[in-house]
Design a protein around this motif. Structure first.
Motif, PDB file in Angstrom:
ATOM      1  N   LYS A   1      -6.307  15.103  -6.955  1.00  0.00           N
ATOM      2  CA  LYS A   1      -5.095  15.678  -6.362  1.00  0.00           C
ATOM      3  C   LYS A   1      -4.059  16.011  -7.430  1.00  0.00           C
ATOM      4  O   LYS A   1      -3.348  17.017  -7.322  1.00  0.00           O
TER       5      LYS A   1
ATOM      6  N   ALA B   1      -1.208  10.496  -1.013  1.00  0.00           N
ATOM      7  CA  ALA B   1      -1.387  11.429   0.100  1.00  0.00           C
ATOM      8  C   ALA B   1      -0.374  12.566   0.036  1.00  0.00           C
ATOM      9  O   ALA B   1      -0.676  13.713   0.399  1.00  0.00           O
TER      10      ALA B   1
ATOM     11  N   GLY C   1      -6.990  10.316  -6.092  1.00  0.00           N
ATOM     12  CA  GLY C   1      -5.724  10.530  -6.773  1.00  0.00           C
ATOM     13  C   GLY C   1      -5.807  11.482  -7.956  1.00  0.00           C
ATOM     14  O   GLY C   1      -4.960  12.385  -8.104  1.00  0.00           O
TER      15      GLY C   1
ATOM     16  N   GLU D   1      -8.303   5.727  -6.376  1.00  0.00           N
ATOM     17  CA  GLU D   1      -8.388   5.612  -4.915  1.00  0.00           C
ATOM     18  C   GLU D   1      -7.837   6.873  -4.252  1.00  0.00           C
ATOM     19  O   GLU D   1      -6.953   7.546  -4.786  1.00  0.00           O
ATOM     20  N   GLU D   2      -8.337   7.135  -3.091  1.00  0.00           N
ATOM     21  CA  GLU D   2      -7.837   8.236  -2.263  1.00  0.00           C
ATOM     22  C   GLU D   2      -7.914   9.593  -2.987  1.00  0.00           C
ATOM     23  O   GLU D   2      -7.209  10.523  -2.628  1.00  0.00           O
TER      24      GLU D   2
ATOM     25  N   LYS E   1       0.817  -1.219   0.000  1.00  0.00           N
ATOM     26  CA  LYS E   1       0.000   0.000   0.000  1.00  0.00           C
ATOM     27  C   LYS E   1       0.854   1.274   0.000  1.00  0.00           C
ATOM     28  O   LYS E   1       0.409   2.335   0.455  1.00  0.00           O
TER      29      LYS E   1
ATOM     30  N   LYS F   1      -0.552   4.523  -1.596  1.00  0.00           N
ATOM     31  CA  LYS F   1      -1.431   5.419  -0.839  1.00  0.00           C
ATOM     32  C   LYS F   1      -0.632   6.572  -0.211  1.00  0.00           C
ATOM     33  O   LYS F   1      -1.136   7.690  -0.112  1.00  0.00           O
ATOM     34  N   TYR F   2       0.588   6.258   0.221  1.00  0.00           N
ATOM     35  CA  TYR F   2       1.464   7.319   0.726  1.00  0.00           C
ATOM     36  C   TYR F   2       1.758   8.324  -0.381  1.00  0.00           C
ATOM     37  O   TYR F   2       1.787   9.542  -0.150  1.00  0.00           O
TER      38      TYR F   2
END
Length: 833
Positions: free
Chosen positions: A728, A690, A725, A722-723, A683, A686-687
């Motif tokens: 961002k 973020a 992305g 996801e997240e 994962k 994900k970092y």
């Protein structure tokens, strides 16, 4: 990657690889702005200030038995009363005949010759009818004043007279019993019988300083004003009372200091310094005697006058020791500043003979070294040409070969000389003088000749350490064809001398920071890589042992503010490796070196960023540089999964610099399929997503690079959904695009990979994201709106070059793709961002 819908689709590019056409020359400019291969910066090694001023510091390799002392006793008896003839130690036999007394007051004392005299019987002296025949008993060797002094009756004349004395009277009175009049340790009655010194006796004394002040100007000038000035100074001196306690003693010293100042001025105005003064010997005896008072302010005035009288031999040594002793006290710097003593000290180094006065030179230079620690006096030294004087002295010493018996003693002198230079080069003017005089080449000679002397070597590398922080000085250091050979020799010979090693590797780091030729030259020297590996192993072991001892003792639980000595060496050493790895040939060799990579990995294994931030970050940065090279037998490639595991610890820390370095390494390693799988499994992506919110351009750039490499594999593109992305990425493009075309280009490439198999824009992007992208891309492709012409010319040209060659092509294709697959196009309003 391949596209079935657009022939203009290009194969995705691995992270950090330039997509600029080969014929373009913008690559060098771009690499300077943000390059995968980076040099590292570090602080110059810290040099602790010595608690006490000494000839040799606490870290000196010299034993107490093998070095001159910094502390010693110094008295009047240390000086020689007659310096024109050597001390033989043989007692002279008395003459059969009685000597004929000299009638001339000038001839009974010579400026440089002192004739031997037979012992005088005091009873016989009293029988001589002439007052001029009353001679003092001969002073025994080493004693400056006689045990008994007999004053002639005529001495009463004119002592307290209110009328001005005539020249003949002053000269005659000065010539008669001068020492008896001046001695601060004896009181005399007019009948010539000595009295025991009584500190409570307040009778006024006649002083030879009075006579000297009164007499000296009269020998060269005439006029009542000269006589009055001399009498005025003499009158002040006659009031000195030798009470040695309390405020009275302080008053005595102040009066003496004023007297010395007046005498110095009179002698200087009368051109009587040097060896021309007829009463020089008697004056020197007096000045030597006053040394016993032990006052630093008075001692400086005495030293200045003694040096001006051009003493030599043992007396020159002792006066240098006197100045050295006084200058050891930092509180006396202000006294030295107001004493004008520096010229006298520098004249010793310029004009005295080195071979016969090497010990005097030692203490003279020791004093100058102490004085150079004061900022005000340091400027004064530089302005007086001290750098050139030391350079000339260094040349003299370098001409003395190792088989010469004086060679080892001159080593002590070189320690003081190089320590003084180390202080001097803090000023820009002194560095300029050092370069212009050619002193750097002489320092290399000293280093080569005294390779076994750790103190000299340490001082020289401290000098080079300071110089290597300046561009012009670095060029002067590198101009020595043997510089790298000598540095390697130093490292091999003094491998466990941390204070020396840390500075040598610091210098090497500076020399290789911006010079590709220096990187190649150093690495080509025989044994260069082996020396670095040996040092790495030695200090890595020191550090591990230190950590083990602390752990067992449960000491120092609080976070230390500064790296340990072993850590400091490792920091500087790893920096050298990082700088060397920028050279393509050297970097490829280092990437395949098992020992170097293993040691770098070891640092990441046992050190956390909290233990020593700079060490861990430097190790990660060097691994990043080495991971750039895709070569056969790459150790980085072999250990890539283990390295990725270690980077997770750094990535999850709270240290932003450590996080950034870990992301950069992942950026290079993510070109390997195994690492991409690792990033998905752990994962890690994900970092990366973020970090797009970090509002830090470099962090966003590196994180986006990892995501770009992940999107090369079509099975991994969905992670961008996801997240948040995609959103961002669009936000980063909006926030940083106009000021960072490299980041803007990277974001467009990532979105291009992500949308390769697009059938409908809505299936890839949210409607808000589509509209924002259309506006942004259209605006950024308009040169007038996109380029900021407020930058200076060089920066503007760089921005324009990158915008044209890198950003514009990929942004245009991405815009075309989104427009061709978006069925609900809205009119685009172009605005400035």
């Amino acid at each position: 990657m391949h596209s079935s819908k657009n022939k203009n689709v290009e194969k995705p590019e691995p992270f950090y690889r330039s997509s600029a056409p080969k014929q373009k020359t913008s690559a060098e400019i771009i690499n300077e702005a943000r390059n995968a291969l980076r040099t590292l910066r570090t602080q110059r090694p810290f040099t602790p200030r010595e608690d006490q001023r000494k000839l040799f510091g606490s870290a000196s390799s010299r034993t107490l038995e093998n070095r001159p002392p910094s502390t010693f006793s110094l008295h009047a008896s240390s000086f020689e009363s007659g310096e024109s003839r050597p001390v033989s130690g043989t007692r002279l036999s008395p003459l059969d005949h009685k000597p004929k007394l000299l009638s001339s007051p000038i001839k009974d004392e010579d400026s440089s010759i002192s004739f031997p005299k037979p012992p005088v019987d005091p009873m016989e002296v009293r029988k001589v009818s002439s007052a001029r025949a009353r001679l003092c008993r001969t002073v025994s060797q080493g004693n400056l004043l006689p045990d008994k002094v007999f004053l002639p009756d005529e001495n009463k004349e004119g002592v307290n007279s209110e009328e001005p004395a005539t020249m003949d009277e002053l000269s005659r009175r000065s010539n008669k019993s001068c020492l008896a009049e001046l001695s601060p340790h004896s009181n005399f009655k007019d009948d010539g019988i000595p009295l025991i010194y009584n500190e409570h006796n307040k009778a006024e004394k006649q002083d030879f300083l009075k006579e000297a002040v009164a007499t000296s100007p009269l020998q060269f000038r005439s006029g009542s004003d000269q006589i009055k000035n001399g009498d005025r100074a003499s009158s002040n001196l006659s009031r000195i009372s030798w009470n040695t306690s309390g405020s009275k003693a302080e008053d005595n010293i102040e009066n003496l200091c004023r007297a010395c100042t007046s005498l110095h001025q009179a002698l200087e105005e009368g051109n009587m310094f040097g060896k021309r003064f007829k009463r020089r010997s008697a004056l020197l005896k007096l000045l030597y005697k006053l040394v016993d008072i032990g006052s630093d302010p008075l001692g400086l005035k005495l030293a200045r006058m003694i040096l001006a009288l051009k003493v030599s031999g043992k007396n020159l040594l002792n006066v240098c020791k006197l100045v050295f002793k006084i200058s050891r006290n930092e509180k006396n710097d202000s006294l030295i500043q107001n004493n004008s003593l520096l010229d006298s000290l520098l004249e010793i180094l310029r004009f005295e003979d080195l071979q016969t006065n090497n010990e005097a030179f030692l203490y003279c230079l020791g004093a100058i070294k102490f004085i150079s620690g004061n900022a005000v006096l340091l400027n004064e030294l530089v302005n007086k040409g001290t750098v050139e004087i030391l350079f000339q002295l260094m040349k003299q010493i370098n001409n003395i070969k190792e088989n010469d018996t004086r060679f080892s003693n001159l080593g002590h002198l070189l320690v003081q000389l190089t320590a003084t230079l180390r202080n001097l080069i803090d000023l820009p003017l002194s560095r300029c003088q050092l370069l212009c005089s050619g002193a750097v080449s002489e320092l290399w000679v000293v280093l080569e000749q005294h390779m076994n002397d750790k103190d000299i070597c340490t001082n020289i590398v401290r000098i080079f350490s300071k110089l290597s922080s300046y561009n012009d000085c670095r060029a002067a250091l590198a101009a020595c064809s043997r510089c790298y050979v000598l540095f390697l020799a130093l490292l091999n010979k003094h491998q466990k001398k941390q204070d020396l090693v840390v500075r040598v590797v610091f210098i090497l780091g500076n020399l290789t920071a911006k010079n590709n030729q220096a990187r190649e030259q150093f690495f080509k020297e025989k044994g260069s890589a082996d020396t670095l590996i040996s040092l790495f192993q030695t200090y890595n072991e020191f550090d591990l042992n230190t950590k083990k001892e602390k752990h067992e003792g449960e000491e120092n639980k609080s976070k230390q503010k500064h790296p340990s000595e072993a850590e400091d060496v490792l920091i500087k050493l790893i920096r050298v490796l990082a700088n060397l790895s920028i050279h393509p040939n050297v970097g490829a060799v280092l990437a395949a070196n098992h020992h170097i990579v293993a040691l770098l990995v070891t640092v990441l294994e046992y050190k956390s960023v909290d233990d020593c931030e700079e060490l861990v970050i430097n190790a990660a940065a060097t691994i990043n540089n080495l991971s750039y090279y895709k070569v056969r037998n790459s150790v980085i490639e072999d250990k890539k999964l283990h390295i990725a595991e270690l980077l997770l610890k750094l990535l999850m820390s709270s240290n932003m610099d450590g996080i950034l370095e870990a992301v950069r390494v992942f950026g290079n390693l993510s070109q390997y399929l195994e690492i991409c799988d690792f990033i998905i499994q752990k994962k890690v992506y994900k970092y990366m997503i973020a970090l797009l919110d970090a509002k830090h351009q470099d962090v966003c750039f590196s994180a986006c690079g990892v995501l770009l490499n992940l999107t090369v594999d079509k099975n991994k593109r969905a992670i961008l959904k996801e997240e948040g992305g995609i959103k961002k990425l669009v936000d980063c493009l909006r926030d940083f695009g106009p000021t960072d075309w490299q980041l803007a280009c990277l974001i467009c490439k990532t979105l291009w990979n992500y949308s390769e198999n697009i059938t409908n824009a809505a299936s890839c992007f949210e409607e808000d994201d589509i509209n924002t992208l259309l506006v942004l891309l259209a605006s950024f492709l308009d040169e007038e709106l996109a380029l900021d012409y407020s930058f200076d010319r060089d920066l503007r040209d760089y921005h324009k070059l990158y915008w044209e060659t890198e950003f514009k092509p990929v942004a245009q294709k991405l815009l075309n793709r989104i427009q061709s697959h978006h069925s609900f196009l809205q009119p685009i309003t172009i605005t400035s961002f």
